[in-house]
Design a protein around this motif. Structure first.
Motif, PDB file in Angstrom:
ATOM      1  N   THR A 166      61.158 -72.243  65.098  1.00  0.00           N
ATOM      2  CA  THR A 166      62.296 -72.264  64.271  1.00  0.00           C
ATOM      3  C   THR A 166      63.219 -71.177  64.641  1.00  0.00           C
ATOM      4  O   THR A 166      63.229 -70.200  65.363  1.00  0.00           O
ATOM      5  CB  THR A 166      61.679 -71.585  62.937  1.00  0.00           C
ATOM      6  OG1 THR A 166      61.036 -70.342  63.131  1.00  0.00           O
ATOM      7  CG2 THR A 166      60.704 -72.631  62.021  1.00  0.00           C
ATOM      8  N   ASN A 173      61.634 -74.353  58.259  1.00  0.00           N
ATOM      9  CA  ASN A 173      60.377 -73.949  57.671  1.00  0.00           C
ATOM     10  C   ASN A 173      59.225 -74.097  58.619  1.00  0.00           C
ATOM     11  O   ASN A 173      58.096 -74.306  57.958  1.00  0.00           O
ATOM     12  CB  ASN A 173      60.205 -74.730  56.229  1.00  0.00           C
ATOM     13  CG  ASN A 173      61.671 -74.450  55.490  1.00  0.00           C
ATOM     14  OD1 ASN A 173      61.789 -73.176  55.235  1.00  0.00           O
ATOM     15  ND2 ASN A 173      62.194 -75.377  55.144  1.00  0.00           N
ATOM     16  N   GLY A 174      59.345 -74.664  59.919  1.00  0.00           N
ATOM     17  CA  GLY A 174      58.126 -74.884  60.654  1.00  0.00           C
ATOM     18  C   GLY A 174      57.102 -75.920  60.142  1.00  0.00           C
ATOM     19  O   GLY A 174      57.704 -77.096  59.818  1.00  0.00           O
ATOM     20  N   GLU A 179      55.573 -76.094  57.436  1.00  0.00           N
ATOM     21  CA  GLU A 179      55.486 -76.967  56.250  1.00  0.00           C
ATOM     22  C   GLU A 179      56.750 -78.158  56.313  1.00  0.00           C
ATOM     23  O   GLU A 179      56.313 -79.203  55.899  1.00  0.00           O
ATOM     24  CB  GLU A 179      56.335 -75.855  55.379  1.00  0.00           C
ATOM     25  CG  GLU A 179      56.551 -76.496  53.910  1.00  0.00           C
ATOM     26  CD  GLU A 179      57.180 -75.329  53.030  1.00  0.00           C
ATOM     27  OE1 GLU A 179      57.720 -75.654  51.805  1.00  0.00           O
ATOM     28  OE2 GLU A 179      57.338 -74.138  53.470  1.00  0.00           O
ATOM     29  N   HIS A 231      51.778 -72.260  53.141  1.00  0.00           N
ATOM     30  CA  HIS A 231      52.123 -71.879  54.551  1.00  0.00           C
ATOM     31  C   HIS A 231      52.249 -70.493  54.470  1.00  0.00           C
ATOM     32  O   HIS A 231      52.732 -70.003  53.966  1.00  0.00           O
ATOM     33  CB  HIS A 231      53.886 -72.517  54.588  1.00  0.00           C
ATOM     34  CG  HIS A 231      54.513 -72.332  55.916  1.00  0.00           C
ATOM     35  ND1 HIS A 231      55.731 -72.313  55.982  1.00  0.00           N
ATOM     36  CD2 HIS A 231      54.031 -72.511  57.104  1.00  0.00           C
ATOM     37  CE1 HIS A 231      55.994 -72.034  57.358  1.00  0.00           C
ATOM     38  NE2 HIS A 231      55.104 -72.269  57.984  1.00  0.00           N
ATOM     39  N   LEU A 232      51.208 -70.270  55.949  1.00  0.00           N
ATOM     40  CA  LEU A 232      51.101 -68.953  55.934  1.00  0.00           C
ATOM     41  C   LEU A 232      51.289 -68.570  57.710  1.00  0.00           C
ATOM     42  O   LEU A 232      51.060 -69.463  58.468  1.00  0.00           O
ATOM     43  CB  LEU A 232      49.405 -68.599  55.771  1.00  0.00           C
ATOM     44  CG  LEU A 232      49.249 -68.597  54.320  1.00  0.00           C
ATOM     45  CD1 LEU A 232      47.713 -68.761  54.106  1.00  0.00           C
ATOM     46  CD2 LEU A 232      49.947 -67.989  53.302  1.00  0.00           C
ATOM     47  N   LYS A 233      51.943 -67.508  57.921  1.00  0.00           N
ATOM     48  CA  LYS A 233      52.227 -67.076  59.016  1.00  0.00           C
ATOM     49  C   LYS A 233      51.715 -65.707  59.305  1.00  0.00           C
ATOM     50  O   LYS A 233      51.809 -64.832  58.753  1.00  0.00           O
ATOM     51  CB  LYS A 233      53.815 -67.162  59.641  1.00  0.00           C
ATOM     52  CG  LYS A 233      54.483 -68.427  59.574  1.00  0.00           C
ATOM     53  CD  LYS A 233      55.942 -68.187  59.799  1.00  0.00           C
ATOM     54  CE  LYS A 233      56.756 -69.509  59.985  1.00  0.00           C
ATOM     55  NZ  LYS A 233      58.132 -69.263  60.042  1.00  0.00           N
ATOM     56  N   GLU A 281      50.896 -62.817  63.353  1.00  0.00           N
ATOM     57  CA  GLU A 281      51.267 -62.781  64.710  1.00  0.00           C
ATOM     58  C   GLU A 281      50.570 -63.646  65.704  1.00  0.00           C
ATOM     59  O   GLU A 281      49.410 -63.718  65.633  1.00  0.00           O
ATOM     60  CB  GLU A 281      51.010 -61.302  65.082  1.00  0.00           C
ATOM     61  CG  GLU A 281      51.507 -61.135  66.823  1.00  0.00           C
ATOM     62  CD  GLU A 281      51.201 -59.757  67.200  1.00  0.00           C
ATOM     63  OE1 GLU A 281      51.278 -59.327  68.295  1.00  0.00           O
ATOM     64  OE2 GLU A 281      50.538 -58.729  66.338  1.00  0.00           O
ATOM     65  N   GLU A 309      50.292 -69.857  62.885  1.00  0.00           N
ATOM     66  CA  GLU A 309      50.860 -70.013  61.747  1.00  0.00           C
ATOM     67  C   GLU A 309      50.099 -71.572  61.282  1.00  0.00           C
ATOM     68  O   GLU A 309      49.569 -72.165  62.213  1.00  0.00           O
ATOM     69  CB  GLU A 309      52.398 -70.525  62.272  1.00  0.00           C
ATOM     70  CG  GLU A 309      53.199 -71.448  61.184  1.00  0.00           C
ATOM     71  CD  GLU A 309      54.523 -71.765  61.514  1.00  0.00           C
ATOM     72  OE1 GLU A 309      55.144 -72.508  60.539  1.00  0.00           O
ATOM     73  OE2 GLU A 309      54.864 -71.390  62.505  1.00  0.00           O
ATOM     74  N   ALA A 311      49.716 -74.407  58.028  1.00  0.00           N
ATOM     75  CA  ALA A 311      50.124 -75.244  56.810  1.00  0.00           C
ATOM     76  C   ALA A 311      49.095 -76.155  56.201  1.00  0.00           C
ATOM     77  O   ALA A 311      48.617 -76.856  57.145  1.00  0.00           O
ATOM     78  CB  ALA A 311      51.402 -75.838  56.952  1.00  0.00           C
ATOM     79  N   GLU A 357      44.085 -64.432  54.769  1.00  0.00           N
ATOM     80  CA  GLU A 357      45.344 -64.969  54.055  1.00  0.00           C
ATOM     81  C   GLU A 357      45.191 -66.046  53.210  1.00  0.00           C
ATOM     82  O   GLU A 357      45.838 -66.039  51.950  1.00  0.00           O
ATOM     83  CB  GLU A 357      46.430 -65.358  55.254  1.00  0.00           C
ATOM     84  CG  GLU A 357      46.593 -64.322  56.244  1.00  0.00           C
ATOM     85  CD  GLU A 357      47.292 -63.121  55.617  1.00  0.00           C
ATOM     86  OE1 GLU A 357      48.266 -63.541  54.510  1.00  0.00           O
ATOM     87  OE2 GLU A 357      47.409 -62.021  56.162  1.00  0.00           O
TER      88      GLU A 357
END
Length: 642
Positions: free
Chosen positions: A199, A214-215, A217, A234-236, A238, A241, A243, A342
């Protein structure tokens, strides 16, 4: 054996050869780019060449050097890629593009989480291009080096006011990539994948801007052909990532990436995602759900960044790394810990999403239990049938043979009728080509539940032959090729088979495994003595026989063949696959066979398409047929192309 019959080949110092780096790449291109091809398949070599160049520019972006990449492919099929990163160090520019095992990616200070690690990629592009040029722009100077088929031709350095960065031009060598061309859809998909994973990056492709805000997603929104039943999660974190959402389609669908590289065959990160997403959801609901029920209908994407990743081949389509870094935590634990924390938190905070998810899992569980008896019977029947299954003429090499170098060639032809399957069976390569014969028109499966896959003998045996009951991980053939006659009945059978895949195994199509075999409509041939065209005679000097033959796949090709081979050529129209002799069929299912890939675009809504074309005769479809009906007058036999 008599002494005089023994033949001994001399083995001397002259037999020992040393190839330069560029010569080795050109002699063994498969070691570096997989397959050559002509660009008709997304895994063909010309796209690997493009990817190898862009990977270097992506690595610059990852190091916060350059947010724009310009990619152009002109009408002459020449490629240019310009980034605005740091520029290749000019003192080592020649070595960086022409000496194997040379590159900046060995220095982890300069490139922490890079795709290009082996010092090979850009050198392969150089060696396999008829013309190759690289420019390094650094601090007011530009060094330009030009090559032809890996041999350096020019080296200049001059002042410039252009921005820092690297410019690469290459023209794939048409003596290696025969009749190649770039398909825009394949290139755009590759470039979009880069932007989803990065992104803030803008890629200009032939003047058109491609970017993602939005990567992952965006990736799911752009590629899903069935609506999600709840908003994409959608979770990020380190270096990770994810979705995902559930849909009402059957099966599972995954998109996975490592350091921006699309790992089309998954790997350790994708396996970890599948395991831990199911485990986390099961523990959240605290119910004894089957993992298959939890994942049924799941559409997901995962991207991880790994230090010094290990891939299973130079083409980097499957991750083999077990750890996130040489001395770090395992990929499985890293992915698992992230998902556990998450996803569990998300579901606790969004009770409405959790409720919809629970209903979906319970519906999948209910359907599976309703099918349990039918499934058990079908498996027993398929197991017995496999011992003496006349429908399947198997091959020796399969896509699921992990260590076999030819596994990508593994394919299965789905045919209708004994005559067609007989011709293909006698002509095929028994090592890599299997044949599955249908009894007639298969059942229209639109609107039916998966129970029919087990109740219908042909569907059940086809599912067993492909080994896709539990997903694509065990898929036995890389290419599933529908081979039917080019008439109305053949087209209908083709639609019914594709409907079956779309209804129950959509990922088979989405992952690019389904093709339609193109076979010629006409054979046009003439005696050498009648042909006046000197070029035709010269091109066919080494061929045997009194006739020179052209196989034509369209009316345009037929007319061109007539003008080339005239006067008064002999024209044969093939009305069905069974009419083509096995000797001739070898020409159509060999290395140069014409395949049309069955694809789905982001605007294709599968359920709406199936309802329209394969559902009940709606007034809309009736009007469409009436408005587009073409009635042709009878024509002489050799001109009938219906």
């Amino acid at each position: 054996m008599n002494e005089e019959n023994k033949i001994t080949t001399a083995y001397t110092d002259d037999n020992i050869r040393h190839l330069s780096d560029m010569e080795h790449v050109r002699t063994r291109p498969g070691m570096y780019i997989g397959r050559l091809g002509d660009g008709s398949m997304p895994e063909d070599g010309i796209y690997v060449l493009l990817k190898e160049v862009i990977d270097n520019s992506i690595d610059e972006f990852k190091m916060n050097a350059g947010k724009r990449i310009e990619v152009d492919i002109d009408e002459e099929l020449r490629v240019t890629v310009r980034d605005y990163g740091r520029g290749i160090p000019q003192g080592k520019l020649i070595e960086a593009v022409s000496v194997l095992n040379t590159g900046g990616k060995y220095d982890s200070k300069a490139f922490k989480k890079s795709v290009g690690l082996n010092g090979v990629g850009i050198k392969a592009v150089n060696a396999l291009s008829s013309k190759f040029e690289v420019r390094s722009y650094r601090d007011g100077t530009v060094r330009t080096v030009k090559f032809e088929r890996g041999m350096m031709k020019d080296d200049t350095t001059e002042d410039t006011q252009d921005e820092n960065g690297t410019y690469v031009f290459f023209e794939p060598d048409d003596t290696l990539f025969k009749n190649y061309r770039f398909h825009t859809d394949f290139v755009e998909t590759m470039l979009r994948n880069y932007t989803y994973l990065n992104t803030g990056l803008t890629i200009m492709f032939n003047g058109r801007r491609i970017l993602s805000r939005n990567g992952l997603e965006d990736l799911l929104n752009d590629t899903m052909t069935t609506d999600g039943i709840y908003p994409i999660i959608h979770l990020k974190g380190e270096d990770i990532e994810i979705a995902f959402t559930h849909t009402n389609q059957y099966g599972e669908e995954y998109h996975s990436f490592v350091n921006g590289q699309h790992t089309t065959q998954g790997g350790t990160h994708q396996s970890a995602f599948k395991e831990h997403i199911a485990k986390t959801i099961k523990e959240f609901f605290n119910k004894n759900f089957e993992y298959t029920d939890i994942r049924n209908g799941l559409v997901a994407a995962i991207a991880v960044n790994v230090e010094e990743p290990m891939f299973e081949s130079q083409t980097k389509i499957k991750l083999g790394s077990l750890t996130m870094s040489p001395d770090g935590v395992s990929v499985n634990k890293y992915v698992g810990d992230f998902i556990k924390t998450e996803v569990d938190n998300y579901l606790h905070k969004h009770a409405d999403v959790a409720e919809v998810m629970l209903q979906k899992i319970q519906a999948s569980e209910k359907e599976r239990k309703e099918m349990a008896g039918v499934t058990k019977l079908a498996r027993e029947r398929a197991k017995k049938a496999n011992l003496h299954n006349r429908k399947l003429r198997d091959c020796r090499i399969h896509f699921s043979d992990v260590k076999n170098e030819r596994k990508e060639e593994s394919s299965i032809f789905i045919t209708e009728g004994d005559s067609a399957s007989g011709s293909i069976t006698k002509s095929r390569d028994v090592n890599t080509q299997a044949v599955f014969s249908l009894r007639g028109k298969p059942l229209n499966s639109y609107g039916l539940t998966k129970k029919i896959v087990y109740e219908n003998e042909e569907f059940n045996l086809l599912q067993a032959a492909l080994d896709i009951e539990d997903g694509l991980d065990s898929l036995r053939y890389n290419k599933v090729i529908v081979a039917t006659d080019a008439d109305v009945d053949g087209m209908h059978i083709r639609l019914l088979i594709i409907t079956f895949f779309l209804q129950f195994f959509p990922d088979l199509i989405k992952k690019g495994h389904v093709y339609v075999l193109q076979t010629p409509l006409f054979r046009v041939r003439n005696r050498r003595s009648k042909i006046k065209n000197k070029k035709v005679l010269e091109d066919n000097k080494g061929t045997k026989g009194d006739f020179i033959t052209r196989y034509c796949y369209s009316e345009e090709e037929r007319l061109d063949a007539i003008s080339t081979l005239g006067p008064d050529p002999e024209i044969t129209r093939f009305k069905g696959l069974g009419e083509i002799s096995p000797d001739e069929f070898r020409n159509f299912i060999g290395p140069d066979m014409r395949l049309e890939q069955v694809t789905l675009h982001k605007n294709d809504q599968v359920q709406k398409l199936l309802e329209y074309y394969m559902g009940k005769n709606t007034p809309e479809r009736q009007n469409f047929i009436i408005d587009n009906l073409v009635i042709e007058e009878d024509r002489p036999e050799e001109e009938d192309i219906n």
